[in-house]
Design a protein around this motif. Structure first.
Motif, PDB file in Angstrom:
ATOM      1  N   GLY A   1     -31.342   0.908  17.598  1.00  0.00           N
ATOM      2  CA  GLY A   1     -32.251   2.052  15.875  1.00  0.00           C
ATOM      3  C   GLY A   1     -33.241   2.996  17.479  1.00  0.00           C
ATOM      4  N   ILE A   2     -33.171   2.535  19.347  1.00  0.00           N
ATOM      5  CA  ILE A   2     -34.316   3.224  20.138  1.00  0.00           C
ATOM      6  C   ILE A   2     -32.626   4.600  20.667  1.00  0.00           C
ATOM      7  CG2 ILE A   2     -35.972   3.751  21.759  1.00  0.00           C
ATOM      8  CD1 ILE A   2     -36.857   0.917  20.568  1.00  0.00           C
ATOM      9  N   ARG A   3     -32.771   5.619  20.084  1.00  0.00           N
ATOM     10  CA  ARG A   3     -31.608   6.158  21.350  1.00  0.00           C
ATOM     11  C   ARG A   3     -32.432   7.640  21.083  1.00  0.00           C
ATOM     12  NH1 ARG A   3     -27.446   7.444  16.484  1.00  0.00           N
ATOM     13  NH2 ARG A   3     -27.495   9.506  17.110  1.00  0.00           N
ATOM     14  N   ASP A   4     -31.075   8.096  21.468  1.00  0.00           N
ATOM     15  CA  ASP A   4     -31.427   9.953  21.628  1.00  0.00           C
ATOM     16  C   ASP A   4     -30.654  10.589  20.861  1.00  0.00           C
ATOM     17  OD1 ASP A   4     -32.899  10.192  23.968  1.00  0.00           O
ATOM     18  OD2 ASP A   4     -30.577  10.517  25.341  1.00  0.00           O
ATOM     19  N   ASN A   5     -31.002  12.171  20.396  1.00  0.00           N
ATOM     20  CA  ASN A   5     -30.550  12.051  18.857  1.00  0.00           C
ATOM     21  C   ASN A   5     -29.469  13.627  18.859  1.00  0.00           C
ATOM     22  OD1 ASN A   5     -30.855  10.654  16.568  1.00  0.00           O
ATOM     23  ND2 ASN A   5     -32.563  10.227  17.257  1.00  0.00           N
ATOM     24  N   GLN A   6     -28.797  14.150  19.308  1.00  0.00           N
ATOM     25  CA  GLN A   6     -27.873  15.126  19.575  1.00  0.00           C
ATOM     26  C   GLN A   6     -28.929  16.422  18.540  1.00  0.00           C
ATOM     27  OE1 GLN A   6     -26.589  15.985  22.687  1.00  0.00           O
ATOM     28  NE2 GLN A   6     -27.002  13.735  23.116  1.00  0.00           N
ATOM     29  N   LEU A   7     -28.987  18.051  18.710  1.00  0.00           N
ATOM     30  CA  LEU A   7     -29.423  19.025  18.320  1.00  0.00           C
ATOM     31  C   LEU A   7     -28.555  20.103  18.740  1.00  0.00           C
ATOM     32  CD1 LEU A   7     -33.434  18.360  18.234  1.00  0.00           C
ATOM     33  CD2 LEU A   7     -32.084  17.418  16.722  1.00  0.00           C
ATOM     34  N   VAL A   8     -28.004  21.148  17.731  1.00  0.00           N
ATOM     35  CA  VAL A   8     -27.270  22.177  17.569  1.00  0.00           C
ATOM     36  C   VAL A   8     -27.637  23.769  16.824  1.00  0.00           C
ATOM     37  CG1 VAL A   8     -25.428  21.207  15.808  1.00  0.00           C
ATOM     38  CG2 VAL A   8     -25.234  23.052  18.502  1.00  0.00           C
ATOM     39  N   GLY A   9     -27.544  24.436  17.762  1.00  0.00           N
ATOM     40  CA  GLY A   9     -28.142  25.798  16.735  1.00  0.00           C
ATOM     41  C   GLY A   9     -27.217  26.825  16.593  1.00  0.00           C
ATOM     42  N   TYR A  10     -27.679  28.302  16.248  1.00  0.00           N
ATOM     43  CA  TYR A  10     -26.601  29.044  16.991  1.00  0.00           C
ATOM     44  C   TYR A  10     -27.700  30.035  16.074  1.00  0.00           C
ATOM     45  CZ  TYR A  10     -24.135  33.227  15.857  1.00  0.00           C
ATOM     46  OH  TYR A  10     -23.529  34.379  16.168  1.00  0.00           O
ATOM     47  N   GLY A  11     -27.779  30.682  17.404  1.00  0.00           N
ATOM     48  CA  GLY A  11     -28.468  32.838  17.901  1.00  0.00           C
ATOM     49  C   GLY A  11     -27.910  33.606  18.485  1.00  0.00           C
ATOM     50  N   ILE A  12     -28.742  34.578  19.084  1.00  0.00           N
ATOM     51  CA  ILE A  12     -28.754  34.935  19.998  1.00  0.00           C
ATOM     52  C   ILE A  12     -29.475  35.853  20.075  1.00  0.00           C
ATOM     53  CG2 ILE A  12     -27.989  36.638  18.192  1.00  0.00           C
ATOM     54  CD1 ILE A  12     -30.215  38.320  17.463  1.00  0.00           C
ATOM     55  N   VAL A  13     -29.275  36.083  22.707  1.00  0.00           N
ATOM     56  CA  VAL A  13     -29.344  35.865  22.780  1.00  0.00           C
ATOM     57  C   VAL A  13     -29.917  37.982  23.299  1.00  0.00           C
ATOM     58  CG1 VAL A  13     -29.649  36.079  25.460  1.00  0.00           C
ATOM     59  CG2 VAL A  13     -28.565  34.727  24.011  1.00  0.00           C
ATOM     60  N   VAL A  14     -31.032  38.777  23.318  1.00  0.00           N
ATOM     61  CA  VAL A  14     -30.870  39.812  23.427  1.00  0.00           C
ATOM     62  C   VAL A  14     -31.803  40.284  24.865  1.00  0.00           C
ATOM     63  CG1 VAL A  14     -31.360  40.475  21.640  1.00  0.00           C
ATOM     64  CG2 VAL A  14     -33.597  39.731  22.522  1.00  0.00           C
TER      65      VAL A  14
ATOM     66  N   MET B   1     -35.822  33.372  18.190  1.00  0.00           N
ATOM     67  CA  MET B   1     -35.915  32.403  18.085  1.00  0.00           C
ATOM     68  C   MET B   1     -35.237  31.401  16.957  1.00  0.00           C
ATOM     69  SD  MET B   1     -39.246  30.843  14.930  1.00  0.00           S
ATOM     70  CE  MET B   1     -39.794  31.548  16.149  1.00  0.00           C
ATOM     71  N   THR B   2     -34.593  29.992  16.964  1.00  0.00           N
ATOM     72  CA  THR B   2     -33.265  29.985  16.752  1.00  0.00           C
ATOM     73  C   THR B   2     -33.784  27.982  16.270  1.00  0.00           C
ATOM     74  OG1 THR B   2     -32.234  30.386  18.521  1.00  0.00           O
ATOM     75  CG2 THR B   2     -30.588  28.936  17.210  1.00  0.00           C
ATOM     76  N   ALA B   3     -32.762  27.731  15.421  1.00  0.00           N
ATOM     77  CA  ALA B   3     -32.778  26.826  13.935  1.00  0.00           C
ATOM     78  C   ALA B   3     -32.381  25.480  14.978  1.00  0.00           C
ATOM     79  CB  ALA B   3     -33.175  26.747  13.021  1.00  0.00           C
ATOM     80  N   LEU B   4     -32.501  24.502  15.863  1.00  0.00           N
ATOM     81  CA  LEU B   4     -31.708  23.773  15.847  1.00  0.00           C
ATOM     82  C   LEU B   4     -31.710  22.350  15.130  1.00  0.00           C
ATOM     83  CD1 LEU B   4     -32.936  23.305  19.534  1.00  0.00           C
ATOM     84  CD2 LEU B   4     -31.462  23.882  18.612  1.00  0.00           C
TER      85      LEU B   4
ATOM     86  N   ALA C   1     -35.658  27.014  18.870  1.00  0.00           N
ATOM     87  CA  ALA C   1     -35.875  27.062  20.356  1.00  0.00           C
ATOM     88  C   ALA C   1     -36.125  28.755  20.272  1.00  0.00           C
ATOM     89  CB  ALA C   1     -34.658  27.090  20.707  1.00  0.00           C
ATOM     90  N   GLN C   2     -36.934  28.916  21.656  1.00  0.00           N
ATOM     91  CA  GLN C   2     -36.839  30.586  21.551  1.00  0.00           C
ATOM     92  C   GLN C   2     -37.569  30.282  23.721  1.00  0.00           C
ATOM     93  OE1 GLN C   2     -38.757  34.131  19.407  1.00  0.00           O
ATOM     94  NE2 GLN C   2     -39.757  33.417  20.381  1.00  0.00           N
TER      95      GLN C   2
END
Length: 356
Positions: free
Chosen positions: A26-39, A117-120, A131-132
């Motif tokens: 129960g005490i563990r990491d969780n993976q996050l992912v998102g899609y965005g653009i780099v300018v 700014m990207t939502a994870l 993220a940004q």
């Protein structure tokens, strides 16, 4: 070929802390992912053939109140990217996370870019972080008149502390009556030893073995849970690791642990080398004949039976003896794999062979 071993046969037990052997369920990491653009790229972004970055830019501008037709956008200073991060346990809103940014299109380099700014998202589809920030690229790619100079992988970058946690994973320790310790390597003997060490340290029957990977830990009434877990994780116990031989055929690396037991064995290792060589010769006809010049293929077959290399390991042979013997005969990585498998089949190698 690299052959690694400890050189001395050692005992099959060693000391290690529980925190290095097991994790708390129960005490563990969780993976996050998102899609965005780099300018902000200098013409090294996605090409016009990659349409989804333009669509992302149009959607971003629309949210900011700017309406621009996608057909009128011609830019090469942006790139579509995927953003990944790891949400640690007990993370609270405002906690900063490091993120990895990777190109999703055909951008040549992300050097000098800024991630907007990207939502994870987590596995449940909910937003856990935003993220940004400016990218840190550990390489570069320069293309001038078709000449390309590249160092490392410029299509992947990091943003240290580039994400802020917006929502934590709820995990309350207060009020819990039981925890489960999950061993990284399933072993009944290690699990039993762990439970006995915990009970001796706490002075009560708090831990009991469920199976070869799980040990349940009971919390006494009114006991401070963080203090209990800190004390349990610091306990040193004897572990009984499996005897393993790790072989990486790609790099030619063989790692042999000290728990590997060798039995007396004699090995003959050799091979038959067959070489076929073809060449062409021009054949001229005899004088005053009606023949024509022809090109004839000549084939030569050479066979060489190499003398067998002999390895003999007597009673009490150590890992160091095996390593020295393999190096003496000049064994390659493929030879070592064949020899170890043959020793395993003959019962002379008491270990599990794992090929990477």
């Amino acid at each position: 070929m690299n052959v690694a071993g400890d050189g001395v046969a050692t005992s099959s037990t060693k000391q290690a802390r529980i925190k290095d052997l097991a994790s708390i369920e129960g005490i563990r990491d969780n993976q996050l992912v998102g899609y965005g653009i780099v300018v902000g790229l200098q013409g090294t972004g996605d090409s016009q053939q990659t349409t989804f970055p333009i669509q992302t830019l149009v959607a971003t501008l629309l949210r900011l109140g700017v309406s621009v037709p996608a057909a009128s956008i011609r830019v090469q200073n942006l790139a579509a990217v995927f953003v990944s991060a790891t949400l640690p346990p007990f993370a609270r809103p405002g906690t900063k996370l490091d993120i990895i940014v990777s190109s999703a299109g055909d951008a040549r380099s992300l050097e000098g870019g800024l991630l907007l700014m990207t939502a994870l998202y987590g596995a449940d589809g909910k937003i856990y972080a935003q993220a940004q920030g400016p990218l840190v690229v550990g390489g570069y790619s320069v293309n001038v008149n078709g000449n390309v100079k590249q160092l490392n992988h410029p299509n992947t970058a990091r943003v240290p502390s580039g994400a802020l946690v917006e929502r934590g994973v709820p995990l309350e320790l207060a009020g819990k009556q039981q925890f489960s310790l999950l061993l990284d390597q399933a072993d009944f003997k290690t699990a039993e030893t762990m439970a006995l060490a915990i009970n001796d340290e706490l002075g009560r029957q708090a831990a009991h073995v469920v199976d070869s990977r799980r040990v349940d830990l009971d919390v006494a009434r009114g006991e401070d849970v963080p203090e209990l877990l800190a004390k349990v994780e610091a306990i040193e116990v004897k572990v009984f690791p499996r005897a393993k031989v790790i072989v990486n055929e790609r790099t030619g690396t063989v790692a042999i642990g000290g728990t590997v037991v060798l039995q007396p064995v004699s090995i003959l290792h050799g091979g038959l080398s067959v070489t076929v060589v073809s060449h062409f010769e021009v054949v001229q006809p005899s004088p005053l004949s009606s023949g024509t010049t022809q090109v004839v293929q000549q084939t030569r077959v050479d066979a060489q039976d190499k003398p067998a290399n002999r390895i003999e390991l007597r009673q009490g042979a150590t890992v160091d003896d095996l390593v020295r013997s393999l190096q003496t005969i000049g064994a390659t990585a493929r030879d070592v794999i064949s020899i170890l498998q043959a020793m395993k089949s003959a019962g002379a190698l008491e270990a599990e062979i794992e090929v990477l």
